[in-house]
Design a protein around this motif. Structure first.
Motif, PDB file in Angstrom:
ATOM      1  N   ARG A  85      -0.420   3.762  -9.505  1.00 27.00           N
ATOM      2  CA  ARG A  85      -0.993   4.983 -10.071  1.00 27.00           C
ATOM      3  C   ARG A  85      -2.424   5.188  -9.578  1.00 27.00           C
ATOM      4  O   ARG A  85      -2.824   6.322  -9.263  1.00 27.00           O
ATOM      5  CB  ARG A  85      -0.954   4.911 -11.593  1.00 27.00           C
ATOM      6  CG  ARG A  85       0.444   4.912 -12.179  1.00 27.00           C
ATOM      7  CD  ARG A  85       0.393   4.780 -13.698  1.00 27.00           C
ATOM      8  NE  ARG A  85       1.720   4.606 -14.264  1.00 27.00           N
ATOM      9  CZ  ARG A  85       1.956   4.433 -15.551  1.00 27.00           C
ATOM     10  NH1 ARG A  85       0.946   4.399 -16.419  1.00 27.00           N
ATOM     11  NH2 ARG A  85       3.193   4.281 -15.985  1.00 27.00           N
ATOM     12  N   SER A  86      -3.185   4.091  -9.508  1.00 22.75           N
ATOM     13  CA  SER A  86      -4.557   4.210  -9.005  1.00 22.75           C
ATOM     14  C   SER A  86      -4.561   4.671  -7.545  1.00 22.75           C
ATOM     15  O   SER A  86      -5.368   5.522  -7.146  1.00 22.75           O
ATOM     16  CB  SER A  86      -5.281   2.873  -9.142  1.00 22.75           C
ATOM     17  OG  SER A  86      -5.317   2.447 -10.491  1.00 22.75           O
ATOM     18  N   LYS A  87      -3.677   4.124  -6.747  1.00 21.48           N
ATOM     19  CA  LYS A  87      -3.593   4.538  -5.339  1.00 21.48           C
ATOM     20  C   LYS A  87      -3.147   5.996  -5.234  1.00 21.48           C
ATOM     21  O   LYS A  87      -3.633   6.732  -4.356  1.00 21.48           O
ATOM     22  CB  LYS A  87      -2.622   3.635  -4.595  1.00 21.48           C
ATOM     23  CG  LYS A  87      -3.089   2.188  -4.478  1.00 21.48           C
ATOM     24  CD  LYS A  87      -2.053   1.350  -3.752  1.00 21.48           C
ATOM     25  CE  LYS A  87      -2.490  -0.107  -3.647  1.00 21.48           C
ATOM     26  NZ  LYS A  87      -1.467  -0.949  -2.955  1.00 21.48           N
ATOM     27  N   ALA A  88      -2.229   6.439  -6.105  1.00 22.39           N
ATOM     28  CA  ALA A  88      -1.783   7.833  -6.063  1.00 22.39           C
ATOM     29  C   ALA A  88      -2.928   8.782  -6.395  1.00 22.39           C
ATOM     30  O   ALA A  88      -3.037   9.871  -5.806  1.00 22.39           O
ATOM     31  CB  ALA A  88      -0.621   8.025  -7.042  1.00 22.39           C
ATOM     32  N   ARG A  89      -3.826   8.394  -7.309  1.00 19.91           N
ATOM     33  CA  ARG A  89      -4.978   9.247  -7.627  1.00 19.91           C
ATOM     34  C   ARG A  89      -5.932   9.333  -6.431  1.00 19.91           C
ATOM     35  O   ARG A  89      -6.501  10.400  -6.152  1.00 19.91           O
ATOM     36  CB  ARG A  89      -5.692   8.702  -8.853  1.00 19.91           C
ATOM     37  CG  ARG A  89      -4.871   8.792 -10.139  1.00 19.91           C
ATOM     38  CD  ARG A  89      -5.710   8.410 -11.355  1.00 19.91           C
ATOM     39  NE  ARG A  89      -4.944   8.484 -12.589  1.00 19.91           N
ATOM     40  CZ  ARG A  89      -4.322   7.468 -13.151  1.00 19.91           C
ATOM     41  NH1 ARG A  89      -4.386   6.253 -12.564  1.00 19.91           N
ATOM     42  NH2 ARG A  89      -3.648   7.619 -14.262  1.00 19.91           N
ATOM     43  N   ARG A  91      -5.043   9.054  -3.247  1.00 18.04           N
ATOM     44  CA  ARG A  91      -4.370   9.919  -2.282  1.00 18.04           C
ATOM     45  C   ARG A  91      -4.499  11.380  -2.684  1.00 18.04           C
ATOM     46  O   ARG A  91      -4.673  12.269  -1.835  1.00 18.04           O
ATOM     47  CB  ARG A  91      -2.896   9.531  -2.186  1.00 18.04           C
ATOM     48  CG  ARG A  91      -2.635   8.207  -1.479  1.00 18.04           C
ATOM     49  CD  ARG A  91      -1.188   7.760  -1.670  1.00 18.04           C
ATOM     50  NE  ARG A  91      -0.228   8.729  -1.138  1.00 18.04           N
ATOM     51  CZ  ARG A  91       0.259   8.704   0.098  1.00 18.04           C
ATOM     52  NH1 ARG A  91      -0.138   7.744   0.937  1.00 18.04           N
ATOM     53  NH2 ARG A  91       1.121   9.605   0.496  1.00 18.04           N
ATOM     54  N   ALA A  92      -4.428  11.647  -4.014  1.00 16.11           N
ATOM     55  CA  ALA A  92      -4.577  13.032  -4.474  1.00 16.11           C
ATOM     56  C   ALA A  92      -5.988  13.547  -4.212  1.00 16.11           C
ATOM     57  O   ALA A  92      -6.170  14.730  -3.877  1.00 16.11           O
ATOM     58  CB  ALA A  92      -4.241  13.113  -5.964  1.00 16.11           C
ATOM     59  N   GLU A  93      -7.001  12.696  -4.336  1.00 14.97           N
ATOM     60  CA  GLU A  93      -8.368  13.136  -4.051  1.00 14.97           C
ATOM     61  C   GLU A  93      -8.520  13.517  -2.583  1.00 14.97           C
ATOM     62  O   GLU A  93      -9.151  14.541  -2.252  1.00 14.97           O
ATOM     63  CB  GLU A  93      -9.346  12.026  -4.425  1.00 14.97           C
ATOM     64  CG  GLU A  93      -9.462  11.778  -5.925  1.00 14.97           C
ATOM     65  CD  GLU A  93     -10.424  10.654  -6.235  1.00 14.97           C
ATOM     66  OE1 GLU A  93     -10.914  10.019  -5.267  1.00 14.97           O
ATOM     67  OE2 GLU A  93     -10.688  10.388  -7.435  1.00 14.97           O
ATOM     68  N   HIS A  94      -7.951  12.732  -1.685  1.00 14.70           N
ATOM     69  CA  HIS A  94      -8.008  13.076  -0.263  1.00 14.70           C
ATOM     70  C   HIS A  94      -7.273  14.393   0.002  1.00 14.70           C
ATOM     71  O   HIS A  94      -7.753  15.231   0.787  1.00 14.70           O
ATOM     72  CB  HIS A  94      -7.391  11.953   0.579  1.00 14.70           C
ATOM     73  CG  HIS A  94      -8.262  10.738   0.685  1.00 14.70           C
ATOM     74  ND1 HIS A  94      -9.396  10.702   1.467  1.00 14.70           N
ATOM     75  CD2 HIS A  94      -8.167   9.504   0.098  1.00 14.70           C
ATOM     76  CE1 HIS A  94      -9.963   9.501   1.377  1.00 14.70           C
ATOM     77  NE2 HIS A  94      -9.232   8.760   0.540  1.00 14.70           N
ATOM     78  N   HIS A 102     -12.939  19.999  -2.423  1.00 11.92           N
ATOM     79  CA  HIS A 102     -13.463  19.198  -3.526  1.00 11.92           C
ATOM     80  C   HIS A 102     -12.403  18.196  -3.939  1.00 11.92           C
ATOM     81  O   HIS A 102     -11.217  18.532  -4.039  1.00 11.92           O
ATOM     82  CB  HIS A 102     -13.844  20.070  -4.728  1.00 11.92           C
ATOM     83  CG  HIS A 102     -14.887  21.100  -4.402  1.00 11.92           C
ATOM     84  ND1 HIS A 102     -14.593  22.273  -3.736  1.00 11.92           N
ATOM     85  CD2 HIS A 102     -16.227  21.115  -4.648  1.00 11.92           C
ATOM     86  CE1 HIS A 102     -15.693  22.985  -3.594  1.00 11.92           C
ATOM     87  NE2 HIS A 102     -16.707  22.302  -4.141  1.00 11.92           N
ATOM     88  N   LYS A 103     -12.826  16.951  -4.196  1.00  8.97           N
ATOM     89  CA  LYS A 103     -11.871  15.910  -4.549  1.00  8.97           C
ATOM     90  C   LYS A 103     -11.226  16.142  -5.909  1.00  8.97           C
ATOM     91  O   LYS A 103     -10.115  15.671  -6.161  1.00  8.97           O
ATOM     92  CB  LYS A 103     -12.560  14.543  -4.544  1.00  8.97           C
ATOM     93  CG  LYS A 103     -12.995  14.091  -3.156  1.00  8.97           C
ATOM     94  CD  LYS A 103     -13.590  12.698  -3.199  1.00  8.97           C
ATOM     95  CE  LYS A 103     -13.977  12.234  -1.797  1.00  8.97           C
ATOM     96  NZ  LYS A 103     -14.548  10.863  -1.792  1.00  8.97           N
ATOM     97  N   SER A 104     -11.926  16.847  -6.796  1.00  5.57           N
ATOM     98  CA  SER A 104     -11.337  17.152  -8.097  1.00  5.57           C
ATOM     99  C   SER A 104     -10.410  18.352  -8.039  1.00  5.57           C
ATOM    100  O   SER A 104      -9.647  18.594  -8.971  1.00  5.57           O
ATOM    101  CB  SER A 104     -12.435  17.404  -9.131  1.00  5.57           C
ATOM    102  OG  SER A 104     -13.197  18.547  -8.771  1.00  5.57           O
ATOM    103  N   GLY A 172       3.751  13.783  -6.821  1.00  2.27           N
ATOM    104  CA  GLY A 172       4.035  14.139  -5.444  1.00  2.27           C
ATOM    105  C   GLY A 172       3.111  13.467  -4.444  1.00  2.27           C
ATOM    106  O   GLY A 172       3.427  13.442  -3.243  1.00  2.27           O
ATOM    107  N   CYS A 173       1.973  12.937  -4.892  1.00  7.14           N
ATOM    108  CA  CYS A 173       1.045  12.260  -3.988  1.00  7.14           C
ATOM    109  C   CYS A 173       1.374  10.784  -3.813  1.00  7.14           C
ATOM    110  O   CYS A 173       0.698  10.096  -3.031  1.00  7.14           O
ATOM    111  CB  CYS A 173      -0.388  12.407  -4.509  1.00  7.14           C
ATOM    112  SG  CYS A 173      -0.978  14.115  -4.522  1.00  7.14           S
TER     113      CYS A 173
END
Length: 754
Positions: A85-89, A91-94, A102-104, A172-173
């Motif tokens: 889950r941490s890695k997916a977040r 990847r979503a920021e990128h 913006h990363k958010s 999806g990320c």
């Protein structure tokens, strides 16, 4: 339901339904505020957007589901581990930085230094930002890129991630390799699977064995059925598969066999209204009672029906034998009707619930209603006893509109409310009665049979009084409702509160429900004999069957061309035929062997089977069922005189006769109205049948049958013989007859002719 699902999606190809018809959107004209719809009849209609929005029945239809190439269930965020889950977040920021700068993903809340020059949406396009992100990710250290799933990233990868983000959000990320489909166990082939289940089925009937022994049996099955070249999984694989498929196997072998007999429901039921779930169970009454025929002490069986919401005992039944499917079906029928007031009950035991006056209930029911809820059950939960699994009871529950929710095998906690009710009745009522047998044999008194004083009818009346006056008004300690955990309630107050919250459906079934709940028999109608049920013929001269003689019914399917009749196994003297033209009319078909006086005692299906067996053993091949009546009367009346029956019969024979008498009385009580074939008095009160009364009825039936046979053998009254004096006037007493002399006339008429 998401906001997207609640909105009406309009595009070419969308499907809508309103006014009971389906339409397909063939065109959209936003400049005119209208759409083109193609109806089921092929006509094209124009409708405005405002008309669709204001239509009360317009709703969108789901599109045809896309083909799935994966047989897995949809993935969820919970399928990822904490690290994933941490890695997916990350990847979503990128991804969001690539799409929005913006990363958010929110330009109104930029982080320090955002947007970076290479990702400024005011100066770059989406394609340029994707190229910059690919170059940035390729510059990552190999270990970090591999951990994030960016070891081989391209612009196409970012486009797929963006589409997955819009479709599945943060899930999806996630890297698809994190949630790839499991390869299963390739060593478990179809042959190995067949061998495992074959060994499982075989070992259920054996004593408990070890996993090593199961492995040897699997090897033996594979070798004998698929040859020695068949591949057999190893021991560790078989042990893991056995545990996955059949559980850890820590239970006793007898319990494992019982649990495999019936499929159990694993769904959780939340009860929030009366009648939603009704629990049924039967136990031996812990009080010895006296049967009404000989007065011998016997054991009775008590069946309770409890509403699991209010804990009301909405119905009960007391029988001398273990309950049958008909008894349980009649118990469910009693749940749907108000309990009549009985002799000795005061005004405090009348219908007390607010919202529905007692006068209204009494007018609909035809009698004064007692303070006991009645309702149509929605779900019935039972154990796995024979009567509850009977196909007849399943059909009866279908007629009532009930869902069947069987409890798990050997899990009394699934219906702990009714189990606790049995314990409450034991401690509050049975322990203070004479003839109490205790919890087990070790706690039993010196002579509970000798202490028994209550009859079956008296015990039934006592239980009914205790339920209405004590149980329904008793405080429920641990069963307080969720909306009032600190309040004190009884079953009556809980039912009254439910009526105040959700109302009450005042529905009383019609008398025809009794016939619908009886077992069905699919028969053909014979012109000379009527219908045949269980070896006996019924209704040979009934006018309702005459117009259907030797004609098939219009029924199709499994019982094509057959007619339906309903019969009560407790009283085989009659069966019931529903009129094909009017479903509210039921015709009573008499057994062809009954005399016209209707004085033959009731007999059950067991007695009918004994009757046919006795007829075969005696070599009787009856041309009609009337030839079986003497055999039946002999079975019902016995071979000893009436005054000697109690001493001539064994204890088991007396118990069987008492049970047959109780079953006949129960069948008489369940039948709606006054039946012309009722045994004994025509009053509505049920009086116990005694041996003296049974003897008189059997003697009357035998006399009637003998008179009928004499009448059929001699159609007219015979002439009396001539007197001796008239004969002597024509010839001397001591005169010898010659060869040419005529014989003496035998009758007065012949003498006068001479």
């Amino acid at each position: 339901m998401t906001v997207r699902e609640r909105l009406l999606q309009l595009q070419v190809g969308s499907r809508l339904r309103f006014d009971g018809m389906d339409y397909e959107v063939t065109g959209i004209e936003p400049q005119f505020g209208r759409i083109l719809l193609l109806g089921e009849d092929g006509q094209v209609e124009q409708r405005s957007f405002r008309w669709l929005v204001q239509h009360p029945d317009c709703r969108g239809l789901p599109a045809a589901p896309a083909a799935r190439f994966d047989d897995r269930q949809p993935l969820a965020w919970e399928d990822l581990t904490k690290e994933q889950r941490s890695k997916a977040r990350i990847r979503a920021e990128h991804l969001l930085e690539t799409e929005t700068g913006h990363k958010s993903g929110d330009p109104t809340r930029p982080q320090p230094g955002e947007p970076r020059p290479a990702y400024d949406p005011a100066r770059t396009t989406v394609g340029q930002r994707r190229c910059a992100k690919v170059a940035e990710l390729k510059a990552f250290p190999r270990e970090e890129a591999a951990a994030l799933g960016f070891s081989q990233v391209s612009e196409r990868t970012l486009r797929r991630m963006a589409a997955a983000w819009r479709r599945d959000g943060l899930l999806g990320c996630a890297d698809g390799r994190w949630l790839r489909k499991s390869g299963g166990r390739p060593s478990i082939t179809d042959a190995a699977r067949e061998a495992i289940f074959a060994v499982r089925k075989e070992t259920l009937h054996r004593s408990r064995i070890s996993m090593r022994s199961r492995e040897r049996l699997i090897h033996q099955y594979m070798r004998e059925n698929f040859g020695s070249e068949a591949s057999v999984p190893g021991y560790d694989t078989l042990r893991k598969v056995w545990r996955e498929w059949f559980g850890p196997g820590g239970a006793r072998q007898r319990y494992v066999r019982s649990a495999q007999q019936t499929e159990s429901s694993t769904s959780r039921v939340v009860i929030h209204r009366p009648g939603q779930v009704v629990a049924l169970d039967t136990t031996v009454l812990p009080v010895k009672i006296r049967e009404a025929v000989f007065g011998d002490p016997v054991s009775a069986h008590l069946t309770l029906a409890m509403d699991c919401y209010s804990h009301s005992l909405v119905a009960f039944r007391l029988t001398l034998i273990s309950d049958t499917s008909i008894d349980v079906a009649m118990l469910l029928r009693e749940m749907t009707m108000p309990l009549p007031m009985r002799a000795g009950w005061g005004e405090d035991m009348e219908w007390p619930y607010p919202g529905v006056p007692a006068v209204v209930v009494s007018q609909l029911a035809g009698h004064s209603a007692a303070a006991l809820p009645f309702m149509a059950p929605e779900t019935v939960t039972t154990d796995h006893g024979g009567p509850y699994k009977n196909h007849h009871l399943v059909e009866a529950e279908r007629v009532l509109g009930c869902n069947i929710l069987p409890s798990r095998a050997l899990r009394p906690t699934d219906k702990q409310a009714v189990e606790r009710a049995f314990g409450g009745s034991r401690s509050l009522l049975c322990e203070v009665l004479p003839g109490y047998t205790g919890v087990d044999v070790a706690d039993r008194g010196a002579d509970p049979e000798g202490d028994a004083t209550l009859t079956l009818d008296q015990m039934e009346h006592l239980i009914a009084t205790w339920i209405v006056k004590v149980w329904q008004n008793r405080r429920l300690g641990e069963y307080a409702p969720a909306w009032g955990p600190g309040e004190e309630h009884s079953p009556n107050t809980l039912f009254a509160a439910a009526m105040n919250q959700g109302g009450f459906a005042l529905q009383i079934p019609k008398p025809g429900l009794y016939y619908q709940l009886l077992p069905r028999h699919y028969v053909k109608i014979h012109a000379q004999r009527g219908v045949k049920i269980g070896g006996l013929w019924y209704g040979k001269d009934h006018p309702a069957l005459r117009e259907h003689w030797n004609k098939p019914s219009s029924r199709g399917g499994r019982h094509k061309g057959k007619w339906v009749t309903h019969a009560d196994r407790r009283d085989r003297r009659t069966t019931f035929f529903q009129d094909p033209t009017d479903a509210e009319i039921w015709h009573v078909l008499r057994w062809n062997g009954l005399p016209d006086e209707n004085d033959v005692p009731a007999f059950s299906s067991t007695t009918a089977a004994t009757l046919l067996t006795a007829a075969r053993q005696r070599g009787i091949r009856p041309h009609s069922d009337a030839d079986l009546l003497p055999v039946l009367l002999e079975l019902l009346g016995g071979i000893a005189p009436a005054d000697e029956w109690p001493t001539a019969m064994s204890k088991g024979a007396r118990a069987r006769h008492a049970r047959r008498t109780a079953q006949a009385a129960a069948a008489r009580a369940d039948r709606p109205g006054i039946d012309e074939f009722a045994y004994g008095s025509s009053s509505t009160e049920i009086s116990p049948i005694t041996w003296a009364r049974d003897a008189r009825a059997t003697e009357s039936a035998v006399t009637s049958e003998m008179h009928r046979r004499r009448t059929a053998a001699v159609p007219g009254r015979p002439e009396p013989p001539p007197s001796l004096g008239d004969t002597l006037q024509h010839r001397h007493l001591f005169a010898a007859l010659d060869a040419d002399d005529e014989p003496i006339c035998d009758t007065r008429a012949e003498a006068e002719d001479v």
